[in-house]
Motif scaffolding. Structure first.
Motif, short mmCIF file in Angstrom:
data_model
loop_
_atom_site.label_atom_id
_atom_site.label_comp_id
_atom_site.label_asym_id
_atom_site.label_seq_id
_atom_site.Cartn_x
_atom_site.Cartn_y
_atom_site.Cartn_z
N ASP A 152 0.90 -1.15 0.00
CA ASP A 152 0.00 0.00 0.00
C ASP A 152 0.94 1.20 0.00
O ASP A 152 1.70 1.38 0.95
N ALA A 153 0.95 1.96 -1.10
CA ALA A 153 1.96 3.01 -1.24
C ALA A 153 1.41 4.25 -1.90
O ALA A 153 0.40 4.20 -2.61
N ILE A 154 2.10 5.35 -1.66
CA ILE A 154 1.85 6.58 -2.40
C ILE A 154 2.91 6.62 -3.50
O ILE A 154 4.12 6.62 -3.22
N ILE A 155 2.45 6.63 -4.74
CA ILE A 155 3.34 6.72 -5.89
C ILE A 155 3.34 8.18 -6.34
O ILE A 155 2.27 8.76 -6.58
N ARG A 156 4.52 8.74 -6.44
CA ARG A 156 4.67 10.14 -6.83
C ARG A 156 5.39 10.18 -8.17
O ARG A 156 6.45 9.56 -8.33
N VAL A 157 4.80 10.88 -9.12
CA VAL A 157 5.46 11.10 -10.40
C VAL A 157 5.53 12.61 -10.65
O VAL A 157 4.59 13.34 -10.37
N GLU A 158 6.70 13.02 -11.15
CA GLU A 158 6.91 14.43 -11.47
C GLU A 158 7.39 14.52 -12.91
O GLU A 158 8.37 13.85 -13.28
N GLY A 159 6.71 15.32 -13.71
CA GLY A 159 7.07 15.47 -15.10
C GLY A 159 8.42 16.15 -15.28
O GLY A 159 8.65 17.21 -14.70
N ILE A 160 9.29 15.51 -16.06
CA ILE A 160 10.59 16.11 -16.38
C ILE A 160 10.72 16.37 -17.88
O ILE A 160 11.63 17.06 -18.32
N LYS A 161 9.80 15.80 -18.65
CA LYS A 161 9.71 16.00 -20.09
C LYS A 161 8.23 15.84 -20.42
O LYS A 161 7.58 14.94 -19.87
N PRO A 162 7.65 16.68 -21.29
CA PRO A 162 6.21 16.57 -21.55
C PRO A 162 5.82 15.15 -21.97
O PRO A 162 6.48 14.56 -22.83
N LEU A 163 4.80 14.63 -21.34
CA LEU A 163 4.25 13.32 -21.69
C LEU A 163 2.81 13.55 -22.11
O LEU A 163 1.93 13.76 -21.27
N THR A 164 2.58 13.56 -23.41
CA THR A 164 1.28 13.92 -23.98
C THR A 164 0.37 12.72 -24.12
O THR A 164 0.82 11.57 -24.12
N ARG A 165 -0.91 13.01 -24.28
CA ARG A 165 -1.88 11.95 -24.54
C ARG A 165 -1.51 11.19 -25.82
O ARG A 165 -1.60 9.96 -25.88
N GLU A 166 -1.04 11.92 -26.83
CA GLU A 166 -0.69 11.29 -28.10
C GLU A 166 0.49 10.32 -27.93
O GLU A 166 0.48 9.22 -28.49
N ALA A 167 1.49 10.73 -27.15
CA ALA A 167 2.65 9.86 -26.91
C ALA A 167 2.24 8.62 -26.14
O ALA A 167 2.71 7.51 -26.43
N LEU A 168 1.38 8.79 -25.16
CA LEU A 168 0.89 7.65 -24.39
C LEU A 168 0.07 6.71 -25.26
O LEU A 168 0.28 5.49 -25.25
N ASP A 169 -0.83 7.27 -26.04
CA ASP A 169 -1.68 6.44 -26.90
C ASP A 169 -0.86 5.69 -27.94
O ASP A 169 -1.17 4.53 -28.27
N ALA A 170 0.19 6.33 -28.46
CA ALA A 170 1.03 5.69 -29.46
C ALA A 170 1.71 4.44 -28.91
O ALA A 170 2.03 3.51 -29.66
N ARG A 171 1.91 4.39 -27.61
CA ARG A 171 2.52 3.23 -26.95
C ARG A 171 1.47 2.31 -26.33
O ARG A 171 1.83 1.36 -25.63
N GLY A 172 0.19 2.62 -26.54
CA GLY A 172 -0.87 1.79 -25.97
C GLY A 172 -1.08 2.00 -24.49
O GLY A 172 -1.67 1.16 -23.81
N LEU A 173 -0.61 3.12 -23.95
CA LEU A 173 -0.71 3.40 -22.51
C LEU A 173 -1.95 4.24 -22.24
O LEU A 173 -1.87 5.33 -21.65
N HIS A 174 -3.11 3.73 -22.62
CA HIS A 174 -4.37 4.48 -22.53
C HIS A 174 -4.81 4.71 -21.08
O HIS A 174 -5.55 5.64 -20.81
N GLY A 175 -4.34 3.91 -20.14
CA GLY A 175 -4.73 4.06 -18.74
C GLY A 175 -3.83 5.01 -17.96
O GLY A 175 -4.03 5.21 -16.77
N PHE A 176 -2.86 5.60 -18.63
CA PHE A 176 -1.95 6.55 -17.99
C PHE A 176 -2.38 7.97 -18.28
O PHE A 176 -3.05 8.24 -19.28
#
Length: 133
Positions: free
Chosen positions: A75-99
């Motif tokens: 049971d954890a708190i996961i922290r993510v901080e953007g260091i480079k833009p991560l767009t919906r298009e980039a995620l979708d192109a990799r099939g990462l629709h749940g991110f």
């Protein structure tokens, strides 16, 4: 069993982006299913995290830990901080629709429940769920 000490070593390798060391904690081939992603090989595991961590710094703060011979539950708190833009298009192109997309400097914190199925001391399967807000 994946003890707390071993899990801390796993997280240290993960945080150091040492994906070979991370993969060594898994059976071969691993099976990871979370947020619409399915990883079924050592190389896919390394590729996924290399892509993700090119865009975000990720860390985990463990709130609760439980382990047996066949299951380690976090049971954890996961922290993510953007260091480079991560767009919906980039995620979708990799099939990462749940991110979720994330902008540089944006911080997302999520409470996650992570279940590791253990086989002979190695991680056989990983499943994750987000806590309701």
């Amino acid at each position: 069993m994946l003890s707390r000490e071993a899990y801390d070593c796993y997280v240290a390798a993960f945080n150091a982006k040492d994906y070979d060391a991370v993969a060594d904690f898994y059976v071969d081939p691993p099976l990871m299913t979370f947020f619409g992603v399915e990883i079924r090989s050592r190389q896919a595991l390394k590729d996924f995290y290399a892509f993700l961590h090119e865009h975000v710094n990720e860390s985990a703060r463990v709130l609760n830990f439980a382990a047996s011979e066949t299951l380690t539950a976090i049971d954890a708190i996961i922290r993510v901080e953007g260091i480079k833009p991560l767009t919906r298009e980039a995620l979708d192109a990799r099939g990462l629709h749940g991110f979720f997309p994330i902008a540089v400097g944006e911080v997302q914190e999520m409470r996650q429940f992570i279940f590791y199925t253990i086989n002979n001391g190695l991680i056989e399967r990983v499943e994750c769920a987000l806590a309701p807000e």
